[in-house]
Design a protein around this motif. Structure first.
Motif, PDB file in Angstrom:
ATOM      1  N   LEU A   1      -9.286 -10.429  -6.515  1.00  0.00           N
ATOM      2  CA  LEU A   1      -8.494 -10.974  -5.414  1.00  0.00           C
ATOM      3  C   LEU A   1      -9.484 -11.339  -4.325  1.00  0.00           C
TER       4      LEU A   1
ATOM      5  N   ARG B   1      -1.460   0.882  -4.387  1.00  0.00           N
ATOM      6  CA  ARG B   1      -2.366  -0.089  -4.980  1.00  0.00           C
ATOM      7  C   ARG B   1      -3.345   0.596  -5.927  1.00  0.00           C
TER       8      ARG B   1
ATOM      9  N   VAL C   1      -3.077  -8.350 -11.205  1.00  0.00           N
ATOM     10  CA  VAL C   1      -4.139  -9.358 -11.216  1.00  0.00           C
ATOM     11  C   VAL C   1      -5.252  -8.826 -12.104  1.00  0.00           C
TER      12      VAL C   1
ATOM     13  N   ALA D   1       2.728  -6.752  -8.289  1.00  0.00           N
ATOM     14  CA  ALA D   1       2.010  -7.784  -9.051  1.00  0.00           C
ATOM     15  C   ALA D   1       0.849  -7.153  -9.814  1.00  0.00           C
TER      16      ALA D   1
ATOM     17  N   ALA E   1       4.512 -13.707  -4.507  1.00  0.00           N
ATOM     18  CA  ALA E   1       4.038 -13.382  -5.852  1.00  0.00           C
ATOM     19  C   ALA E   1       4.531 -12.003  -6.276  1.00  0.00           C
ATOM     20  N   TYR E   2       5.727 -11.639  -5.835  1.00  0.00           N
ATOM     21  CA  TYR E   2       6.307 -10.356  -6.227  1.00  0.00           C
ATOM     22  C   TYR E   2       6.416 -10.289  -7.748  1.00  0.00           C
TER      23      TYR E   2
ATOM     24  N   LEU F   1       2.535  -9.498  -2.647  1.00  0.00           N
ATOM     25  CA  LEU F   1       1.942  -9.145  -3.939  1.00  0.00           C
ATOM     26  C   LEU F   1       2.521  -7.841  -4.474  1.00  0.00           C
TER      27      LEU F   1
ATOM     28  N   ALA G   1       1.878  -5.369  -0.460  1.00  0.00           N
ATOM     29  CA  ALA G   1       1.251  -5.227  -1.778  1.00  0.00           C
ATOM     30  C   ALA G   1       1.489  -3.854  -2.384  1.00  0.00           C
TER      31      ALA G   1
ATOM     32  N   LEU H   1       0.720  -3.057  -6.235  1.00  0.00           N
ATOM     33  CA  LEU H   1      -0.227  -4.034  -6.773  1.00  0.00           C
ATOM     34  C   LEU H   1      -1.251  -3.348  -7.667  1.00  0.00           C
TER      35      LEU H   1
END
Length: 224
Positions: free
Chosen positions: A168, A211, A164, A162, A126-127, A159, A185, A188
């Motif tokens: 998660l 992140r 969201v 990504a 899901a890069y 991730l 991640a 992210l």
């Protein structure tokens, strides 16, 4: 493009259910027979081609007036690659207790809520994906992907970069890439919370540098 006549019985059931968002449940009701780890042995009555799932999510069977289309499937053996790389998906995807023959590819995709629970998946890429809603992998076993142009070491859950907008959810998930990256991640961005309780386990390296999480993080088990 698929013709209706070329679909198998479970694929037709899924095709017909999609416009109204009805769930198709292929489970037997016997716990020992419905564990996703044994899905490689499930026969034609529980097998759906991943390409059919992709076709529906990308508009192959239009929604009906007054209904919210969505793909809800339980207890299926998904053959082939669930390839949504670069796609714009306007429907929620709910998969429960499923066995995946190949990895899930969301590279650069834009999707709604994505739920894959209690399932066995050989990797999630899901890069640079944008998920407008929740990414839910509770109780799933996510194994290593091969290397990619973005992850030169084998990775189970990618991730990186990504976004969201919801939560998660990794409660009870097992993410495994011994000798590689279990979770990659870096970059992210999460606007919802992160939960990883109830037996959550990581085997391999976990990298979340950079992140950004605007809500609560609740974890029990190995920390990222």
């Amino acid at each position: 493009m698929f013709s209706y006549d070329g679909l198998t019985s479970p694929e037709r059931e899924l095709w017909d259910a999609f416009p109204q968002g009805r769930r198709v449940d292929l489970r037997t009701g016997v716990a020992a027979d419905d564990r996703a780890a044994g899905g490689v042995r499930w026969g034609p009555g529980r097998t759906v081609r991943a390409a059919v799932v992709v076709a529906l999510l990308l508009g192959a069977n239009a929604a009906q007036p007054g209904a919210v289309a969505g793909l809800r499937l339980a207890g299926a053996r998904l053959t082939g690659r669930l390839d949504l790389a670069g796609a714009e998906v306007g429907h929620a995807l709910w998969l429960e207790d499923c066995w995946f023959e190949e990895a899930v590819d969301l590279l650069g995709a834009s999707t709604r809520t994505l739920v894959i629970t209690g399932s066995r998946i050989p990797g999630v890429e899901a890069y640079a994906a944008r998920i407008e809603g929740t990414l839910d992998l509770r109780r799933s076993e996510v194994e290593r992907l091969g290397s990619s142009p973005f992850n030169h070491v084998s990775t189970a859950l990618s991730l990186s970069d990504a976004r969201v907008t919801g939560g998660l959810l990794l409660d009870g998930a097992e993410i495994s890439a011994p000798g590689g990256w279990a979770v990659a991640a870096g970059g992210l961005v999460m606007e919802g919370g992160l939960t990883c309780r109830g037996g959550f386990a990581v085997r391999g390296k976990c990298g979340c540098r950079g992140r950004s999480c605007r809500a609560d993080c609740s974890c029990e088990g190995p920390s990222c």
